[in-house]
Write a protein that holds these residues in place. Structure first.
Motif: not given
Length: 524
Positions: A56-59, A80-85, A111-112
């Protein structure tokens, strides 16, 4: 990641840029119309191309200036890493998270930890994209690497002398600390003058622009609070909400108060030793009260600790671990184990190891052989590159020797930790030492929420109060627990208060405190 070069500025501009980059001009230039640092505004906004990177993450990768005085010159990469809303229809914006250190990977940590409920609840993750990044110098970004290969790095740190427990161990420790600084200069000298947190704060503003937010929403933990304080003073009118969690004395860390920048190391200025001692006292008190739930609780825990420490001072102690292997602990290793108090969930294991050491301490151990863990990342090099660039420290070895004695007298057992923890900074290249020198009290467009544990071994509550006093508008929330930041001290109450502030701008009442979800020695 590689450096990327763009066309240079004209000669006159380049000369001025180099002068600023080498510390010949102030760290900040003239302000923009809203009072912000002009160097960041002159730099181009990085273009972010997000791509799925599992779970579910984006980089993405952002290109930012190596030297902000030369914004179209050499570029470095930030990972960068993102967990979208999870609720895009009600999304507020981006919550930038810096997990501190400095040195560990923010990409790996988000991520962790993005779904730790006591840190980022479902409600918080619904309203914000969570974004973290590896700051300049760190891991997946353009990194400071002081060795040619991983194998060389692992071998080097495996044989690095441990913190000296007495004067006899100091010469070897001084020599090794200087050698590390020299290696970093040889391998990464072109990067070191630009790896400071002033530039990281500028990076954050470029990332804010890149995600399209008009103002920053930021959660800084531990050293991330220092970066947040710099951002708040470079860009005071671009604050939507800013949380500091496990907070520092900012001026104390950067340059010290009065002449402390040239007479005391950073951790001594922050009284980290005092914070460890207070937290260790809490550890012993809670252990005694826990009875059988704490393996070290039998008898007088204070007397047992004093006996164990003195026996370790006389000779190393070898214990048999639960898996059948053997480990040998010097006095320094025992002190570091006792002072490893940041994570309350590890206290039971620490207590069990202290009990094994106490039981084995009457047996004379063989001499301790050099040992150490392999370092798979560059967190040690990055720690030094950032911390040494951010702080002035004494450079005379005799100052450290004298302080080790006086600090041990002031804070028994733990005083030396604050003296020697950043020893390589004493030998760091002078041109790379560029701390932010203030001001720290510029009025911000929104008040700042400061959260701190009552007993924090890394960022003592006294330092947090000093840091708040340096800021223009801040509110303190004390978590009535022991350990480092709410990342490790679980408090649903504190998360709710943080959530209300980040979502709605509502601060907790003056003098508010929060309880913790579980005591360290409670049954699982």
């Amino acid at each position: 990641m590689p450096l990327r070069t763009r066309p240079r500025l004209r000669a006159a501009a380049l000369a001025a840029a180099l002068a600023c980059g080498l510390g010949l001009l102030p760290a900040t230039a003239d302000a923009t119309a809203d009072g912000s640092d002009v160097l960041a505004d002159r730099a181009p906004t990085p273009a972010l191309t997000w791509a799925d990177c599992a779970d579910g993450f984006q980089c993405a990768t952002a290109g930012v200036p190596l030297d902000y005085a030369n914004p179209y010159g050499t570029k470095i990469d930030l990972a960068l890493i993102k967990l979208p809303a999870s609720d895009p229809a009600h999304r507020i914006g981006t919550l930038f998270v810096n997990f501190g250190g400095p040195g560990p990977s923010g990409v790996d940590r988000l991520r962790q930890r993005a779904k730790w409920q006591w840190l980022f609840s479902d409600e918080l993750r619904a309203r914000f994209d969570l974004v973290s990044w590896d700051p300049r110098a760190v891991s997946h970004s353009t990194a400071v690497r002081c060795f040619s290969t991983n194998a060389e790095q692992e071998q080097y740190f495996a044989s690095f002398p441990e913190m000296p427990g007495d004067a006899a161990g100091e010469p070897a420790y001084f020599h090794a600390s200087k050698d590390l600084a020299d290696r970093c200069q040889q391998q990464a000298g072109n990067l070191l003058p630009y790896m400071n947190s002033v530039n990281t704060a500028r990076d954050i503003d470029l990332l804010r622009r890149a995600v399209g937010d008009a103002k920053i929403t930021y959660h800084g933990i531990s050293y991330g609070t220092h970066i947040g304080a710099i951002y708040a003073n470079l860009f005071p009118n671009r604050i939507r909400a800013l949380v500091m969690d496990g907070t520092m004395d900012f001026q104390g860390s950067a340059t010290g108060h009065g002449n402390a920048g040239t007479t005391l190391p950073v951790d001594t200025r922050q009284d980290v030793a005092g914070g460890i001692a207070e937290t260790f006292e809490s550890f012993l008190t809670q252990c005694a009260a826990a009875g059988p739930n704490c393996a070290f609780s039998g008898g007088d825990v204070h007397a047992k600790w004093q006996t164990l420490a003195e026996r370790a001072r006389q000779h190393p102690i070898t214990v048999t671990n639960p898996d059948g292997t053997a480990s040998t602990f010097s006095y320094s290793a025992v002190i570091n184990l006792a002072g490893d108090l940041a994570k309350p969930e590890a206290w039971k294991d620490n207590a069990a190891q202290l009990e094994r050491l106490y039981e084995a301490s009457a047996v004379t151990a063989k001499a301790l052989s050099p040992k150490g863990e392999p370092y798979l990342g560059n967190s040690t090099e990055a720690f030094n590159a950032i911390q040494c660039g951010d702080s002035t420290v004494p450079t005379d070895e005799s100052t450290y020797s004298a302080l080790a004695t006086s600090e041990d007298a002031r804070v028994p057992y733990f005083g030396r930790i604050g003296v020697f923890d950043m020893m390589s900074c004493a030998y760091w290249p002078h041109r790379a030492v560029q701390p932010y020198r203030g001001p720290w009290n510029r009025p911000t467009s929104a008040p700042i929420l400061v959260i701190n544990s009552r007993f924090d071994p890394s960022t003592p509550l006294k330092g947090a109060k000093d840091g708040i006093a340096e800021l223009a508008k801040a509110r303190l929330l004390v978590v009535e627990g022991s350990g480092h930041s709410t990342m490790y001290v679980h408090s649903t109450c504190a998360e709710k208060a943080k959530r209300a502030y980040l979502i709605s701008g509502v601060l907790p009442p003056v003098g508010a405190t929060c309880g913790i979800d579980q005591k360290p020695f409670d049954p699982a």
